[in-house]
Design a protein around this motif. Structure first.
Motif, PDB file in Angstrom:
ATOM      1  N   ASP A   1       0.829  -1.209   0.000  1.00  0.00           N
ATOM      2  CA  ASP A   1       0.000   0.000   0.000  1.00  0.00           C
ATOM      3  C   ASP A   1       0.859   1.254   0.000  1.00  0.00           C
ATOM      4  OD1 ASP A   1      -2.212  -1.587   0.013  1.00  0.00           O
ATOM      5  OD2 ASP A   1      -2.842  -1.133   2.065  1.00  0.00           O
TER       6      ASP A   1
ATOM      7  N   GLN B   1      -5.098  11.151  -9.262  1.00  0.00           N
ATOM      8  CA  GLN B   1      -5.925  11.458  -8.103  1.00  0.00           C
ATOM      9  C   GLN B   1      -7.312  10.828  -8.214  1.00  0.00           C
ATOM     10  OE1 GLN B   1      -4.560  12.976  -5.420  1.00  0.00           O
ATOM     11  NE2 GLN B   1      -2.712  12.803  -6.684  1.00  0.00           N
TER      12      GLN B   1
ATOM     13  N   ARG C   1      -6.664   4.794  -8.227  1.00  0.00           N
ATOM     14  CA  ARG C   1      -5.890   4.494  -7.023  1.00  0.00           C
ATOM     15  C   ARG C   1      -6.363   3.194  -6.369  1.00  0.00           C
ATOM     16  NH1 ARG C   1      -2.742   8.901  -5.853  1.00  0.00           N
ATOM     17  NH2 ARG C   1      -2.187   8.015  -3.826  1.00  0.00           N
TER      18      ARG C   1
ATOM     19  N   SER D   1       2.172   1.731  -3.426  1.00  0.00           N
ATOM     20  CA  SER D   1       1.116   2.205  -4.314  1.00  0.00           C
ATOM     21  C   SER D   1       0.883   3.702  -4.145  1.00  0.00           C
ATOM     22  CB  SER D   1      -0.187   1.444  -4.040  1.00  0.00           C
ATOM     23  OG  SER D   1      -0.041   0.065  -4.284  1.00  0.00           O
ATOM     24  N   ARG D   2       0.844   4.156  -2.896  1.00  0.00           N
ATOM     25  CA  ARG D   2       0.596   5.575  -2.648  1.00  0.00           C
ATOM     26  C   ARG D   2       1.705   6.447  -3.220  1.00  0.00           C
ATOM     27  NH1 ARG D   2      -1.216   3.547   2.397  1.00  0.00           N
ATOM     28  NH2 ARG D   2       0.835   3.925   3.322  1.00  0.00           N
TER      29      ARG D   2
ATOM     30  N   ARG E   1      -4.100  -0.258  -5.954  1.00  0.00           N
ATOM     31  CA  ARG E   1      -3.947  -0.856  -4.626  1.00  0.00           C
ATOM     32  C   ARG E   1      -4.401  -2.312  -4.642  1.00  0.00           C
ATOM     33  NH1 ARG E   1      -6.667   2.501  -2.137  1.00  0.00           N
ATOM     34  NH2 ARG E   1      -8.646   1.401  -1.954  1.00  0.00           N
TER      35      ARG E   1
ATOM     36  N   THR F   1       1.689   6.110  -7.387  1.00  0.00           N
ATOM     37  CA  THR F   1       0.495   6.484  -8.133  1.00  0.00           C
ATOM     38  C   THR F   1       0.394   8.002  -8.225  1.00  0.00           C
ATOM     39  OG1 THR F   1      -0.647   4.504  -7.328  1.00  0.00           O
ATOM     40  CG2 THR F   1      -2.001   6.246  -8.292  1.00  0.00           C
TER      41      THR F   1
END
Length: 378
Positions: free
Chosen positions: A207, A217, A222, A210-211, A226, A214
Motif C-alpha cells: 500500500d 488522483q 488508485r 502504491s501511494r 492498490r 500512483t
C-alpha cells in the motif's frame, strides 16, 4: 532449451469496455486463455489475449518485478483485436514455477524468453529467422526484454520499452532507498519461514508503494492499483527467488545494451517516473540507433495502470508505421551521459539497418484445439 508443447489450462473473467481507461471494478479482468508449457523441467504459464483466430502479428509482453501477467492485462486487452498478445508469468512469479537449477537473474530470464518465444512459435522464430516477434517489456521486464533483444536480435522484429530502467538503482537518486529495500528482502529471507513470508507479503508495504508511485488522483485508479498490488505482488515462489530477482532488478539496466538494440525501438516513459529521470531517458534513447521516444507528462512509473489506453495506441501506431530511420548520433555527446547513468556505454558496432517490412512479422503461434472463449474461469 527443451520444451514441451503448450496446452490450454484455464481462462479468465470478463472485463469492462475498451473505451474505459480503468476498469469499473478492480476485480474484473479481461478474457484470456491460460496455457502452459514446460521449459527445461519447469512449468511456465502464459495467457493469450485474443478475440479470434485470424492471422495477426505476435506480440509478447514481459511484466515487471514482483508482478505477473495481470499487470499488463489492461494494455493487452486493448491490443488483442490487432495482435496475438501473449503474456507469460516470469519463472518464479505468478503461476510459473521457478528455475530449478539457475539463478533468477537477467541472463536467466533473457534465456527463458528466448526459449519461450521459440517454443511458442514451434521454432519459427529463432536466431536465424528472417522475421521475429514484437516484444514489449515494462520496468524490470524492459531490462529482460532489452537484454534478450540484444542477444538475439533476429528474434525481435520490433521492441517496445515501457518505463524502461535507464539508471542504475544503486548509483542514482534512489540509491539509499534501493539499499534499504535490499535489506528488507534479505531480512525476509533469513527470518523464520512464516514470519519472513508475512513480512514480504505485507499489505502495508504494498500500500505504501502504491501511494508513492500512483500519480493519478482518480479514486478508481488508485483503488485499482492498490487492489492489483495486494492481490498479485505476493505471488512469488519463495523468498530466495524474490531476493535474487530484486538484486537483478537493481543491478542491470536497459542502458547497458542500448547501443546493441538495432531493431526499431519505442520507448514510452512517464515524466514523473521516480525510477528514471526524463533527462536520463532521453540520453539513453539517443544511444538506440532506430528509436522513437514518447513522453507521458502526467504519469510516473505506473503507466500500465494509469494510462493503458494511450500506451496501447502508441504501441499500435509504432508497430503499424514505417520504422524510424537511424539517427546519426547514437553515442553520448562530448559531455558524456548524466552521472546517474553508466559511466560508459558498452561498445557496439551496429550492422546496416534492417529494412524488412513489419508486415513480415512472425504470425505462427501454437494454438490448442479448445477455443479460448470456452476456457475455464481462473
Amino acid at each position: 532449451m527443451a520444451a514441451a508443447a503448450g496446452a490450454p489450462d484455464g481462462g479468465a473473467t470478463t472485463g469492462t469496455g475498451q473505451d474505459a481507461d480503468v476498469p469499473g471494478s478492480a476485480v474484473q479482468n479481461p478474457w484470456a486463455e491460460r496455457r502452459s508449457m514446460v521449459l527445461d523441467g519447469h512449468k511456465v504459464r502464459y495467457w493469450f489475449y485474443d478475440v479470434d483466430r485470424a492471422p495477426k502479428p505476435l506480440l509478447v509482453l514481459v511484466h515487471g518485478f514482483r508482478g505477473d501477467h495481470h499487470g499488463l492485462q489492461l494494455i493487452a486487452d486493448r491490443l488483442r483485436e490487432r495482435y496475438h498478445v501473449v503474456v507469460p508469468d516470469l519463472p518464479g512469479f505468478g503461476r510459473s514455477e521457478p528455475f530449478p537449477d539457475r539463478p533468477h537473474d537477467i541472463a536467466g530470464y533473457a534465456d527463458f524468453l528466448r526459449g519461450f518465444v521459440e517454443s511458442l512459435t514451434d521454432g519459427a522464430v529463432h536466431d536465424g529467422a528472417p522475421h521475429g516477434a514484437a516484444v514489449l517489456g515494462h520496468s524490470f521486464g524492459s531490462v529482460v526484454a532489452a537484454h534478450f533483444a540484444a542477444a538475439h536480435p533476429a528474434m525481435v522484429e520490433r521492441l517496445v520499452l515501457v518505463n524502461p530502467i535507464c539508471e542504475p538503482a544503486l548509483e542514482g537518486g534512489q540509491a539509499l532507498l534501493s539499499r534499504l529495500t535490499v535489506g528488507y528482502y534479505r531480512l525476509g529471507r533469513v527470518l523464520p519461514r512464516r514470519l519472513g513470508r508475512r513480512l514480504l507479503s505485507s499489505w502495508s508495504v504494498t500500500d505504501a508503494m502504491s501511494r508513492v508511485m500512483t500519480k493519478s488522483q482518480d479514486p478508481r485508479v488508485r483503488g485499482y492499483i492498490r487492489h492489483q498490488h495486494r492481490a498479485y505482488f505476493s505471488a512469488f515462489a519463495d523468498r530466495d527467488v524474490l531476493l535474487e530477482a530484486y538484486e537483478a532488478s537493481i543491478s542491470h539496466t536497459v542502458a547497458e545494451v542500448a547501443m546493441q538494440l538495432t531493431m526499431p525501438t519505442l520507448l514510452v516513459v512517464g515524466a514523473q517516473d521516480e525510477l528514471g529521470s526524463l533527462p536520463a531517458q532521453r540520453t539513453m534513447a539517443s544511444w538506440i540507433p532506430r528509436h522513437r521516444l514518447e513522453v507521458l507528462h502526467d504519469v510516473g512509473h505506473l503507466i500500465h495502470y494509469e494510462a493503458p489506453g494511450r500506451t496501447a495506441e502508441l504501441v499500435h501506431e509504432f508497430l503499424s508505421s514505417p520504422a524510424p530511420e537511424p539517427l546519426p548520433g547514437t553515442v553520448p555527446g562530448p559531455d558524456g551521459p548524466p552521472p546517474a547513468l553508466h559511466a560508459q556505454a558498452p561498445p557496439a558496432d551496429p550492422p546496416a539497418p534492417d529494412t524488412a517490412p513489419f508486415t513480415g512479422l512472425q504470425r505462427i503461434v501454437r494454438r490448442g484445439r479448445q477455443d479460448h472463449r470456452r476456457g475455464r474461469r481462473r
